[in-house]
Design a protein around this motif. Sequence first.
Motif, PDB file in Angstrom:
ATOM      1  N   ILE A  91       0.856  -1.179   0.000  1.00 30.80           N
ATOM      2  CA  ILE A  91       0.000   0.000   0.000  1.00 30.80           C
ATOM      3  C   ILE A  91       0.896   1.235   0.000  1.00 30.80           C
ATOM      4  O   ILE A  91       2.104   1.147   0.275  1.00 30.80           O
ATOM      5  CB  ILE A  91      -0.955   0.059   1.217  1.00 30.80           C
ATOM      6  N   GLU A  92       0.265   2.369  -0.289  1.00 28.43           N
ATOM      7  CA  GLU A  92       0.959   3.652  -0.263  1.00 28.43           C
ATOM      8  C   GLU A  92       0.081   4.634   0.506  1.00 28.43           C
ATOM      9  O   GLU A  92      -1.129   4.662   0.326  1.00 28.43           O
ATOM     10  CB  GLU A  92       1.150   4.110  -1.707  1.00 28.43           C
ATOM     11  N   VAL A  93       0.712   5.404   1.376  1.00 33.25           N
ATOM     12  CA  VAL A  93       0.018   6.442   2.132  1.00 33.25           C
ATOM     13  C   VAL A  93       0.612   7.782   1.721  1.00 33.25           C
ATOM     14  O   VAL A  93       1.824   7.966   1.799  1.00 33.25           O
ATOM     15  CB  VAL A  93       0.187   6.243   3.664  1.00 33.25           C
ATOM     16  N   LEU A  94      -0.245   8.694   1.281  1.00 33.60           N
ATOM     17  CA  LEU A  94       0.177  10.058   0.964  1.00 33.60           C
ATOM     18  C   LEU A  94      -0.454  10.993   1.979  1.00 33.60           C
ATOM     19  O   LEU A  94      -1.660  10.908   2.237  1.00 33.60           O
ATOM     20  CB  LEU A  94      -0.262  10.466  -0.440  1.00 33.60           C
ATOM     21  N   CYS A  95       0.357  11.853   2.557  1.00 32.37           N
ATOM     22  CA  CYS A  95      -0.129  12.808   3.559  1.00 32.37           C
ATOM     23  C   CYS A  95       0.285  14.213   3.121  1.00 32.37           C
ATOM     24  O   CYS A  95       1.471  14.510   3.026  1.00 32.37           O
ATOM     25  CB  CYS A  95       0.463  12.487   4.932  1.00 32.37           C
ATOM     26  N   LYS A  96      -0.714  15.061   2.859  1.00 37.20           N
ATOM     27  CA  LYS A  96      -0.470  16.450   2.472  1.00 37.20           C
ATOM     28  C   LYS A  96      -0.961  17.357   3.590  1.00 37.20           C
ATOM     29  O   LYS A  96      -2.096  17.242   4.050  1.00 37.20           O
ATOM     30  CB  LYS A  96      -1.209  16.801   1.180  1.00 37.20           C
ATOM     31  N   VAL A  97      -0.080  18.253   4.035  1.00 36.19           N
ATOM     32  CA  VAL A  97      -0.399  19.181   5.120  1.00 36.19           C
ATOM     33  C   VAL A  97      -0.212  20.597   4.604  1.00 36.19           C
ATOM     34  O   VAL A  97       0.777  20.893   3.926  1.00 36.19           O
ATOM     35  CB  VAL A  97       0.506  18.939   6.354  1.00 36.19           C
ATOM     36  N   THR A  98      -1.156  21.481   4.939  1.00 40.95           N
ATOM     37  CA  THR A  98      -1.115  22.870   4.495  1.00 40.95           C
ATOM     38  C   THR A  98      -1.298  23.812   5.674  1.00 40.95           C
ATOM     39  O   THR A  98      -2.128  23.546   6.555  1.00 40.95           O
ATOM     40  CB  THR A  98      -2.250  23.142   3.477  1.00 40.95           C
ATOM     41  N   ILE A  99      -0.517  24.895   5.689  1.00 46.17           N
ATOM     42  CA  ILE A  99      -0.685  25.957   6.681  1.00 46.17           C
ATOM     43  C   ILE A  99      -0.403  27.305   6.019  1.00 46.17           C
ATOM     44  O   ILE A  99       0.146  27.367   4.924  1.00 46.17           O
ATOM     45  CB  ILE A  99       0.255  25.817   7.904  1.00 46.17           C
ATOM     46  N   GLU A 100      -0.760  28.354   6.713  1.00 42.67           N
ATOM     47  CA  GLU A 100      -0.244  29.687   6.442  1.00 42.67           C
ATOM     48  C   GLU A 100       0.505  30.045   7.713  1.00 42.67           C
ATOM     49  O   GLU A 100      -0.104  30.253   8.763  1.00 42.67           O
ATOM     50  CB  GLU A 100      -1.380  30.666   6.171  1.00 42.67           C
ATOM     51  N   GLY A 101       1.831  30.027   7.621  1.00 41.57           N
ATOM     52  CA  GLY A 101       2.609  30.219   8.830  1.00 41.57           C
ATOM     53  C   GLY A 101       4.029  30.629   8.551  1.00 41.57           C
ATOM     54  O   GLY A 101       4.411  30.926   7.416  1.00 41.57           O
ATOM     55  N   LYS A 102       4.830  30.592   9.621  1.00 42.28           N
ATOM     56  CA  LYS A 102       6.218  31.041   9.570  1.00 42.28           C
ATOM     57  C   LYS A 102       7.210  29.890   9.476  1.00 42.28           C
ATOM     58  O   LYS A 102       8.414  30.123   9.383  1.00 42.28           O
ATOM     59  CB  LYS A 102       6.528  31.882  10.818  1.00 42.28           C
ATOM     60  N   THR A 103       6.729  28.675   9.543  1.00 43.68           N
ATOM     61  CA  THR A 103       7.614  27.515   9.464  1.00 43.68           C
ATOM     62  C   THR A 103       6.902  26.405   8.707  1.00 43.68           C
ATOM     63  O   THR A 103       5.675  26.406   8.598  1.00 43.68           O
ATOM     64  CB  THR A 103       8.055  27.065  10.882  1.00 43.68           C
ATOM     65  N   GLY A 104       7.691  25.494   8.156  1.00 44.25           N
ATOM     66  CA  GLY A 104       7.143  24.457   7.299  1.00 44.25           C
ATOM     67  C   GLY A 104       6.467  23.319   8.039  1.00 44.25           C
ATOM     68  O   GLY A 104       6.495  23.243   9.267  1.00 44.25           O
ATOM     69  N   VAL A 105       5.859  22.430   7.257  1.00 45.90           N
ATOM     70  CA  VAL A 105       5.086  21.321   7.825  1.00 45.90           C
ATOM     71  C   VAL A 105       5.605  19.958   7.356  1.00 45.90           C
ATOM     72  O   VAL A 105       4.866  18.983   7.315  1.00 45.90           O
ATOM     73  CB  VAL A 105       3.577  21.476   7.494  1.00 45.90           C
ATOM     74  N   GLU A 106       6.910  19.894   7.061  1.00 45.12           N
ATOM     75  CA  GLU A 106       7.487  18.629   6.628  1.00 45.12           C
ATOM     76  C   GLU A 106       7.356  17.552   7.700  1.00 45.12           C
ATOM     77  O   GLU A 106       6.982  16.420   7.404  1.00 45.12           O
ATOM     78  CB  GLU A 106       8.979  18.782   6.281  1.00 45.12           C
ATOM     79  N   MET A 107       7.697  17.909   8.923  1.00 39.56           N
ATOM     80  CA  MET A 107       7.651  16.918  10.003  1.00 39.56           C
ATOM     81  C   MET A 107       6.219  16.455  10.255  1.00 39.56           C
ATOM     82  O   MET A 107       5.983  15.279  10.556  1.00 39.56           O
ATOM     83  CB  MET A 107       8.267  17.480  11.286  1.00 39.56           C
ATOM     84  N   GLU A 108       5.270  17.358  10.112  1.00 34.05           N
ATOM     85  CA  GLU A 108       3.866  17.001  10.312  1.00 34.05           C
ATOM     86  C   GLU A 108       3.413  16.009   9.236  1.00 34.05           C
ATOM     87  O   GLU A 108       2.734  15.020   9.544  1.00 34.05           O
ATOM     88  CB  GLU A 108       2.990  18.264  10.296  1.00 34.05           C
ATOM     89  N   ALA A 109       3.799  16.241   7.982  1.00 37.60           N
ATOM     90  CA  ALA A 109       3.419  15.326   6.901  1.00 37.60           C
ATOM     91  C   ALA A 109       4.073  13.953   7.091  1.00 37.60           C
ATOM     92  O   ALA A 109       3.425  12.918   6.920  1.00 37.60           O
ATOM     93  CB  ALA A 109       3.797  15.922   5.549  1.00 37.60           C
ATOM     94  N   LEU A 110       5.347  13.948   7.460  1.00 31.82           N
ATOM     95  CA  LEU A 110       6.045  12.685   7.705  1.00 31.82           C
ATOM     96  C   LEU A 110       5.435  11.928   8.888  1.00 31.82           C
ATOM     97  O   LEU A 110       5.275  10.701   8.835  1.00 31.82           O
ATOM     98  CB  LEU A 110       7.537  12.946   7.948  1.00 31.82           C
ATOM     99  N   THR A 111       5.073  12.656   9.933  1.00 24.45           N
ATOM    100  CA  THR A 111       4.454  12.030  11.103  1.00 24.45           C
ATOM    101  C   THR A 111       3.087  11.461  10.732  1.00 24.45           C
ATOM    102  O   THR A 111       2.755  10.330  11.119  1.00 24.45           O
ATOM    103  CB  THR A 111       4.327  13.040  12.260  1.00 24.45           C
ATOM    104  N   GLY A 112       2.291  12.220   9.995  1.00 26.67           N
ATOM    105  CA  GLY A 112       0.966  11.750   9.598  1.00 26.67           C
ATOM    106  C   GLY A 112       1.030  10.460   8.798  1.00 26.67           C
ATOM    107  O   GLY A 112       0.267   9.515   9.044  1.00 26.67           O
ATOM    108  N   ALA A 113       1.963  10.383   7.841  1.00 21.22           N
ATOM    109  CA  ALA A 113       2.115   9.163   7.035  1.00 21.22           C
ATOM    110  C   ALA A 113       2.546   7.984   7.908  1.00 21.22           C
ATOM    111  O   ALA A 113       2.029   6.867   7.765  1.00 21.22           O
ATOM    112  CB  ALA A 113       3.123   9.408   5.907  1.00 21.22           C
ATOM    113  N   ASN A 114       3.480   8.227   8.825  1.00 20.51           N
ATOM    114  CA  ASN A 114       3.945   7.160   9.729  1.00 20.51           C
ATOM    115  C   ASN A 114       2.837   6.653  10.641  1.00 20.51           C
ATOM    116  O   ASN A 114       2.661   5.441  10.816  1.00 20.51           O
ATOM    117  CB  ASN A 114       5.096   7.678  10.599  1.00 20.51           C
ATOM    118  N   ILE A 115       2.104   7.558  11.242  1.00 19.02           N
ATOM    119  CA  ILE A 115       1.040   7.161  12.174  1.00 19.02           C
ATOM    120  C   ILE A 115      -0.058   6.395  11.443  1.00 19.02           C
ATOM    121  O   ILE A 115      -0.610   5.417  11.975  1.00 19.02           O
ATOM    122  CB  ILE A 115       0.469   8.391  12.919  1.00 19.02           C
TER     123      ILE A 115
END
Length: 159
Positions: free
Chosen positions: A98-122
């Motif tokens: 299987i494949e899990v794709l996790c896309k995270v979006t914000i309007e902010g001052k820092t990125g959301v790479e760790m959030e996307a990686l965490t979401g896919a892992n969980i």
Amino acid sequence: MSDFSHINKKGSPKMVNVSDKKITKRTAIAKATMFLGTEVIARFTNEELVTKKGPVFQTAIIAGIQGVKKTPELIPMCHPLLINGVDIDVNITDTEHIEVLCKVTIEGKTGVEMEALTGANIACLTIYDMCKSISQKMVIKEVKLLEKTGGKMDIKSPS
């Protein structure tokens, strides 16, 4: 040590100060590939498997969203963020994977790479938990960042 933004001049850990950064739209997409095996995949009907614990993929998507929101509690140097959106997609790619794709979006001052990686892992860990009564030969094979936009630089990795 100066190459690491999370290390101060004395070599101690620090949280990066983002107060002077501009607010921009930022997105990150992470992908996880997981081996389930034919024994597990064969039990799916119409891209879903309902177990005694509930629907596997639907539960994994909800868990992945929770994982995104809990990232700063799990990873010490991550900033708490006001997440604008999370989209998680789980697909059977062949008779074993299987494949899990996790896309995270914000309007902010820092990125959301760790959030996307965490979401896919969980999401993958939840699938493992829900299917382990069928097989314990499952393997989370690869988790990687596919894309990051906003901030200093955009990144697009080959899928």
